[in-house]
Each structure stands twice: as structure tokens, then as C-alpha cells.
Scaffold this motif. Structure first.
Motif, PDB file in Angstrom:
ATOM      1  N   CYS A  23      15.692  -3.200   7.496  1.00 55.72           N
ATOM      2  CA  CYS A  23      16.072  -4.561   6.906  1.00 55.72           C
ATOM      3  C   CYS A  23      14.761  -4.972   5.895  1.00 55.72           C
ATOM      4  CB  CYS A  23      15.991  -5.661   7.872  1.00 55.72           C
ATOM      5  SG  CYS A  23      14.589  -5.779   8.849  1.00 55.72           S
ATOM      6  N   ASP A  51      11.898  -5.810   6.964  1.00 54.32           N
ATOM      7  CA  ASP A  51      10.715  -6.634   7.497  1.00 54.32           C
ATOM      8  C   ASP A  51       9.928  -5.713   8.471  1.00 54.32           C
ATOM      9  OD1 ASP A  51      12.005  -9.036   6.796  1.00 54.32           O
ATOM     10  OD2 ASP A  51      13.172  -9.263   8.694  1.00 54.32           O
ATOM     11  N   CYS A  64      12.414 -12.848   9.934  1.00 55.81           N
ATOM     12  CA  CYS A  64      12.975 -14.155   9.885  1.00 55.81           C
ATOM     13  C   CYS A  64      12.651 -14.839  11.393  1.00 55.81           C
ATOM     14  CB  CYS A  64      14.515 -13.822   9.848  1.00 55.81           C
ATOM     15  SG  CYS A  64      14.837 -12.394  10.947  1.00 55.81           S
ATOM     16  N   SER A 108      13.696 -12.550  14.186  1.00 55.38           N
ATOM     17  CA  SER A 108      12.431 -11.480  14.547  1.00 55.38           C
ATOM     18  C   SER A 108      11.524 -12.197  15.433  1.00 55.38           C
ATOM     19  CB  SER A 108      12.206 -10.795  13.256  1.00 55.38           C
ATOM     20  OG  SER A 108      11.660 -11.880  12.428  1.00 55.38           O
ATOM     21  N   HIS A 150      21.722  -9.982  13.920  1.00 56.95           N
ATOM     22  CA  HIS A 150      20.244 -10.184  14.359  1.00 56.95           C
ATOM     23  C   HIS A 150      20.022  -9.259  15.343  1.00 56.95           C
ATOM     24  CE1 HIS A 150      18.800 -12.341  10.975  1.00 56.95           C
ATOM     25  NE2 HIS A 150      19.767 -13.090  11.014  1.00 56.95           N
ATOM     26  N   HIS A 207      19.421  -6.135  15.634  1.00 53.54           N
ATOM     27  CA  HIS A 207      18.288  -5.071  15.182  1.00 53.54           C
ATOM     28  C   HIS A 207      16.826  -5.743  15.303  1.00 53.54           C
ATOM     29  CE1 HIS A 207      18.908  -7.340  11.296  1.00 53.54           C
ATOM     30  NE2 HIS A 207      17.597  -6.966  11.054  1.00 53.54           N
ATOM     31  N   CYS A 208      16.869  -7.112  15.127  1.00 52.60           N
ATOM     32  CA  CYS A 208      15.398  -7.616  15.442  1.00 52.60           C
ATOM     33  C   CYS A 208      14.746  -7.159  16.539  1.00 52.60           C
ATOM     34  CB  CYS A 208      15.376  -9.287  15.050  1.00 52.60           C
ATOM     35  SG  CYS A 208      16.567  -9.708  13.552  1.00 52.60           S
ATOM     36  N   LEU A 229      13.801  -3.497  16.545  1.00 54.61           N
ATOM     37  CA  LEU A 229      12.432  -3.422  15.834  1.00 54.61           C
ATOM     38  C   LEU A 229      11.338  -3.593  16.600  1.00 54.61           C
ATOM     39  CD1 LEU A 229      10.909  -2.696  13.096  1.00 54.61           C
ATOM     40  CD2 LEU A 229      11.383  -4.888  12.461  1.00 54.61           C
TER      41      LEU A 229
HETATM   42  S1  FES Z   1      15.999  -9.453   9.808  1.00 58.92           S
HETATM   43 FE1  FES Z   1      14.572  -7.976   9.918  1.00 58.92          FE
HETATM   44  S2  FES Z   1      13.594  -7.981  11.765  1.00 58.92           S
HETATM   45 FE2  FES Z   1      15.275  -9.627  11.695  1.00 58.92          FE
END
Ligand code: FES
Length: 133
Positions: A36, A38, A61, A64, A102, A104-105, A108
Motif C-alpha cells: 500500500c 505505508d 492510516c 495501521s 484494512h 492488510h494493515c 504489515l
Molecule cells: S493502508 Fe497501508 S498499512 Fe494500512
């Protein structure tokens, strides 16, 4: 753990993420950028095989921040071996689920935390090698 809205526990952490700071002289550290765009960064301190402090920062965001916060909370007090078992689903479960876009946050956060723990393990292994000479 997919749901349409955010739990009160997650929303509270968007606004007030726990352990949102850089640790001085960490025993493990990692920074990763997700698909994404981030970036998440984790620091850990370890004493006698136990994670005594865990912190993070993200350019991402609100979700995250909630995921990073929960990852640090779940990690603290665990053995390094147990902390390495933490996965995306554990973070989502502890936050009471997240909307699909969200999820995937949490991935990560889990992957970056694991990278920090693995960096710690690598340092440990390198030090043992040096002691053996
Ligand atoms: S949108 Fe990228 S980590 Fe949440």
C-alpha cells in the motif's frame, strides 16, 4: 475477522496508539514498506529471552496505527519464541476484527514485528559465533 465497521478497541487505538515511539538502543529493529506504500517500523528490547519493551511507528492510516499498537501490546512480556508466533489473525482478533480493505494493515504489523524479532535472533547468533571464536 472481517467485519464492516471498527470496534471501539480499534477506534480508540487509531487515536491513541500505545507504544508509539522509537526505543533507544533496541535489541531488535526492522522497517518495512507494504504494497500500500505505508511504512511500519518496530523496535524491541529483550531481557533474558523475554520481550520487555516493544514500540512502533508508521506513516500509515488509523487502522495501521491500531494494528501496530496491538502488535506491541501482544508482544510485550512474551518470550521471543512465543512472540515470533504472533500472526495477522492474532492482531485482528485482539482488535475485534477489521473491514476487509484494512486487513492488510495487520499483516504489515505482524511481518514487521517478526522482522525485528528475527534481527534480534540474528544478533544473538552472531554474538555466540564470536564467543566461540
Ligand atoms: S493502508 Fe497501508 S498499512 Fe494500512
Amino acid at each position: 475477522m472481517i467485519q464492516n465497521s471498527y470496534s471501539a478497541r480499534a477506534v480508540e487505538r487509531f487515536r491513541n496508539p500505545r507504544n508509539y515511539e522509537e526505543l533507544e538502543e533496541p535489541d531488535g529493529h526492522a522497517v518495512l514498506t507494504g504494497p500500500c506504500g505505508d511504512t511500519m517500523e518496530f523496535w524491541i528490547q529483550v531481557d533474558d529471552g523475554i520481550v520487555t519493551a516493544c514500540s512502533f511507528k508508521t506513516t500509515g492510516c488509523g487502522p495501521s496505527r491500531a494494528c501496530g499498537s496491538m502488535a506491541t501490546e501482544l508482544c510485550e512480556g512474551k518470550s521471543v519464541a512465543d512472540a515470533l508466533e504472533l500472526e495477522q489473525v492474532d492482531i485482528l482478533r485482539a482488535l475485534g476484527g477489521m473491514p476487509e480493505e484494512h486487513q492488510h494493515c495487520a499483516l504489515l504489523a505482524a511481518v514487521t514485528l517478526r522482522a525485528a524479532l528475527e534481527e534480534y535472533r540474528k544478533h544473538q547468533a552472531d554474538e555466540e559465533e564470536q564467543v566461540k571464536g
